[in-house]
Each structure stands twice: as structure tokens, then as C-alpha cells.
Scaffold this motif. Structure first.
Motif, mmCIF file in Angstrom:
data_model
loop_
_atom_site.group_PDB
_atom_site.id
_atom_site.type_symbol
_atom_site.label_atom_id
_atom_site.label_comp_id
_atom_site.label_asym_id
_atom_site.label_seq_id
_atom_site.Cartn_x
_atom_site.Cartn_y
_atom_site.Cartn_z
ATOM 1 N N LEU A 20 -45.417 7.152 -27.495
ATOM 2 C CA LEU A 20 -44.743 5.693 -26.406
ATOM 3 C C LEU A 20 -43.802 5.497 -27.340
ATOM 4 O O LEU A 20 -42.998 4.929 -26.806
ATOM 5 N N SER A 21 -44.352 4.347 -27.933
ATOM 6 C CA SER A 21 -43.632 3.683 -29.418
ATOM 7 C C SER A 21 -42.990 4.183 -30.392
ATOM 8 O O SER A 21 -42.756 3.597 -31.457
ATOM 9 N N HIS A 22 -43.228 5.172 -30.447
ATOM 10 C CA HIS A 22 -42.435 6.672 -31.575
ATOM 11 C C HIS A 22 -43.192 6.558 -32.432
ATOM 12 O O HIS A 22 -42.017 6.834 -34.066
ATOM 13 N N GLU A 23 -44.463 6.316 -32.798
ATOM 14 C CA GLU A 23 -45.379 6.316 -33.869
ATOM 15 C C GLU A 23 -44.973 8.421 -34.620
ATOM 16 O O GLU A 23 -45.517 8.320 -33.087
ATOM 17 N N THR A 24 -45.238 8.720 -35.203
ATOM 18 C CA THR A 24 -45.280 10.040 -35.983
ATOM 19 C C THR A 24 -46.794 10.494 -35.571
ATOM 20 O O THR A 24 -47.785 8.980 -35.594
ATOM 21 N N GLN A 25 -47.193 10.927 -35.962
ATOM 22 C CA GLN A 25 -48.489 11.668 -35.563
ATOM 23 C C GLN A 25 -49.755 11.059 -36.406
ATOM 24 O O GLN A 25 -50.383 11.365 -37.147
ATOM 25 N N ARG A 26 -48.177 12.036 -37.790
ATOM 26 C CA ARG A 26 -49.072 11.300 -39.079
ATOM 27 C C ARG A 26 -49.794 9.667 -39.281
ATOM 28 O O ARG A 26 -50.929 9.189 -39.803
ATOM 29 N N ASP A 27 -48.910 8.449 -38.791
ATOM 30 C CA ASP A 27 -48.992 7.268 -38.623
ATOM 31 C C ASP A 27 -49.897 6.673 -37.949
ATOM 32 O O ASP A 27 -50.883 6.202 -38.203
ATOM 33 N N LEU A 28 -49.993 7.456 -36.169
ATOM 34 C CA LEU A 28 -51.157 7.884 -35.105
ATOM 35 C C LEU A 28 -52.795 7.740 -36.193
ATOM 36 O O LEU A 28 -53.849 7.361 -35.866
ATOM 37 N N ALA A 29 -52.563 9.339 -36.909
ATOM 38 C CA ALA A 29 -54.140 9.587 -37.590
ATOM 39 C C ALA A 29 -54.472 8.391 -38.164
ATOM 40 O O ALA A 29 -55.703 8.337 -38.172
ATOM 41 N N GLU A 30 -53.748 7.750 -39.128
ATOM 42 C CA GLU A 30 -54.046 6.681 -40.204
ATOM 43 C C GLU A 30 -54.735 5.896 -39.555
ATOM 44 O O GLU A 30 -55.697 4.762 -39.512
ATOM 45 N N ALA A 31 -53.993 5.390 -38.637
ATOM 46 C CA ALA A 31 -54.517 4.386 -37.723
ATOM 47 C C ALA A 31 -55.297 4.203 -36.821
ATOM 48 O O ALA A 31 -56.396 3.516 -36.870
ATOM 49 N N ILE A 55 -58.668 8.994 -38.128
ATOM 50 C CA ILE A 55 -58.602 10.932 -37.890
ATOM 51 C C ILE A 55 -57.925 11.386 -38.177
ATOM 52 O O ILE A 55 -56.897 10.916 -39.219
ATOM 53 N N SER A 56 -58.184 12.482 -38.545
ATOM 54 C CA SER A 56 -56.919 13.193 -38.766
ATOM 55 C C SER A 56 -55.992 14.051 -38.717
ATOM 56 O O SER A 56 -55.976 13.813 -37.450
ATOM 57 N N ALA A 57 -54.809 13.953 -38.756
ATOM 58 C CA ALA A 57 -53.864 14.387 -38.392
ATOM 59 C C ALA A 57 -53.843 16.024 -37.266
ATOM 60 O O ALA A 57 -52.868 15.855 -36.476
ATOM 61 N N SER A 58 -54.323 17.043 -38.073
ATOM 62 C CA SER A 58 -55.017 17.861 -37.050
ATOM 63 C C SER A 58 -55.497 18.031 -35.702
ATOM 64 O O SER A 58 -54.978 18.260 -34.485
ATOM 65 N N ALA A 59 -56.228 16.389 -35.603
ATOM 66 C CA ALA A 59 -57.107 16.258 -34.711
ATOM 67 C C ALA A 59 -55.926 15.404 -33.485
ATOM 68 O O ALA A 59 -56.592 16.040 -32.640
#
Length: 213
Positions: A169-180, A183-187
Motif C-alpha cells: 500500500l506504500s508502493h514498496e516493491t516485492q523485492r524490497d519487502l522481501a529484504e526488509a 524472506i525470499s522474494a518468492s515467499a
């Protein structure tokens, strides 16, 4: 007087909070953050106790604000919202407001509270009411139907899924969320698909002012 979307919110079960100072500090911080993400006519602010309110030019913006506030407080605190549509008036120099728009918002939050006492809608946290004779706004049946579906989905999310939704909702990418989240981007991608997070975000974005879409 001009009709606006009025919003009243409160913390569910706040009297049981072990640290009311933390609750109020957290709520104030969240409201300030959400005010910067939406376009309120009058910014969300804490009025008394654990209650807060604000006004918006459109029902869509008020609906967006309710989700943004909720996902920032969940799962530590949960919130209930009533959205009204109608005219409002400023009563004094302190900016205290009254009028049919506020009465409608109060009726809406009361309706959400009553619905949460029923087994079929115990997860409902948001309702919408139009003041008698108000012009404009949105069809209550359509808005409330959407709120029923949204609240049911959000109420069933795990803490990790809410963290992902908050980021989306804050327009973060899935890759950035995975790092934060560590967990993996796939997860993250699997969680987005399994929990219907993309649909929640898509519906949320459709309610944004045309220039922000």
C-alpha cells in the motif's frame, strides 16, 4: 454548508490496553503518516479518549484512509471506523464541527460495532451511512458491500501478511519487502497470491483521486 465524507474511528478494546500512553503515541504517529498519504479536507486528529476523526472530499478517500490506519496499527491494536456523507458546519473558533455528516458517521460506527457482535460479521470494522437528504456521496449498498469483503479479507491475515500488505500500500516493491522482512522474494510473491493482497491493493488504488492513480 458543503457535503463531505466524515470519518470517525476508535480503538477496539482500548480499555484493556496495558499501556495507554503507548497506544496514544502510536495512534498519533499513524494518523500523521496517513494524513500525508491521502488528501483530507481536515486532517485526521485525536479528539477525545481513543477516538479520532477527519473529513474528506470523497467517500473513496475516506475508505482508503480507514485501510491505511488499520494496517499500520494491526495486530497490536485494531480499529473500527464509521464513514458518513453529509453537510457539516464549524461551531466555534476551536474548529469543533457538527451537522448531518457527523451524525451519519456516528451512526455508521455504531452500525459497525453492532455488526461485529454477530457471528456472520464479527470481523466487520467499517460501515458507511448517508445523511438524510444529502446530495452526492456514493451508494451505501455498493460501498458497504465492498467494505464487507475487504474487512473479511484483512481480518483473516497473519501478522506477516499484514506487513506485506502495508508495504504494498506504500508502493514498496516485492523485492524490497522481501529484504526488509528477511524472506525470499518468492515467499513474498506466494503470500501476495495466496492471501489476495494484490486484489486488496488494486481495489484501494481504484478509490484514489484520478490524478493519483
Amino acid at each position: 454548508m458543503t457535503a463531505v465524507a466524515t470519518l470517525i474511528g476508535d480503538i477496539v478494546g482500548s480499555r484493556a490496553s496495558q499501556d495507554r500512553g503507548d497506544l496514544h503515541q502510536r495512534l498519533g504517529s499513524v494518523l500523521a503518516e496517513v494524513n500525508d498519504m491521502v488528501s483530507p479536507v481536515r486532517r485526521l486528529w485525536i479528539t477525545a479518549g481513543d477516538e479520532y476523526q477527519g473529513t474528506f472530499a470523497t467517500v473513496g478517500e475516506a475508505v482508503r484512509a480507514t485501510l491505511l490506519v488499520r494496517v499500520r496499527l494491526w495486530p497490536t491494536y485494531d480499529v473500527r471506523h464509521g464513514i458518513g456523507w453529509g453537510e457539516t458546519t464549524v461551531l466555534d473558533e476551536a474548529g469543533i464541527e457538527d451537522g448531518p455528516g457527523w451524525w451519519a458517521a456516528r451512526a455508521a460506527i455504531d452500525a459497525a460495532e453492532r455488526a461485529a457482535d454477530t457471528p456472520a460479521q464479527r470481523w466487520l470494522r467499517t460501515a458507511y451511512v448517508v445523511a438524510d437528504g444529502a446530495v452526492g456521496g456514493a451508494d451505501p449498498a455498493l460501498v458497504n458491500a465492498g467494505l464487507v469483503l475487504r474487512d473479511e479479507r484483512v481480518s483473516g491475515l497473519s501478522e506477516r501478511s499484514v506487513s506485506v500488505l502495508r508495504g504494498l500500500l506504500s508502493h514498496e516493491t516485492q523485492r524490497d519487502l522481501a529484504e526488509a522482512l528477511g524472506i525470499s522474494a518468492s515467499a513474498v510473491s506466494q503470500r501476495v497470491r495466496a492471501d489476495g493482497l494484490a486484489a486488496i491493493v488494486a481495489a484501494h488504488d481504484l478509490l484514489a483521486p484520478e490524478g493519483d492513480r
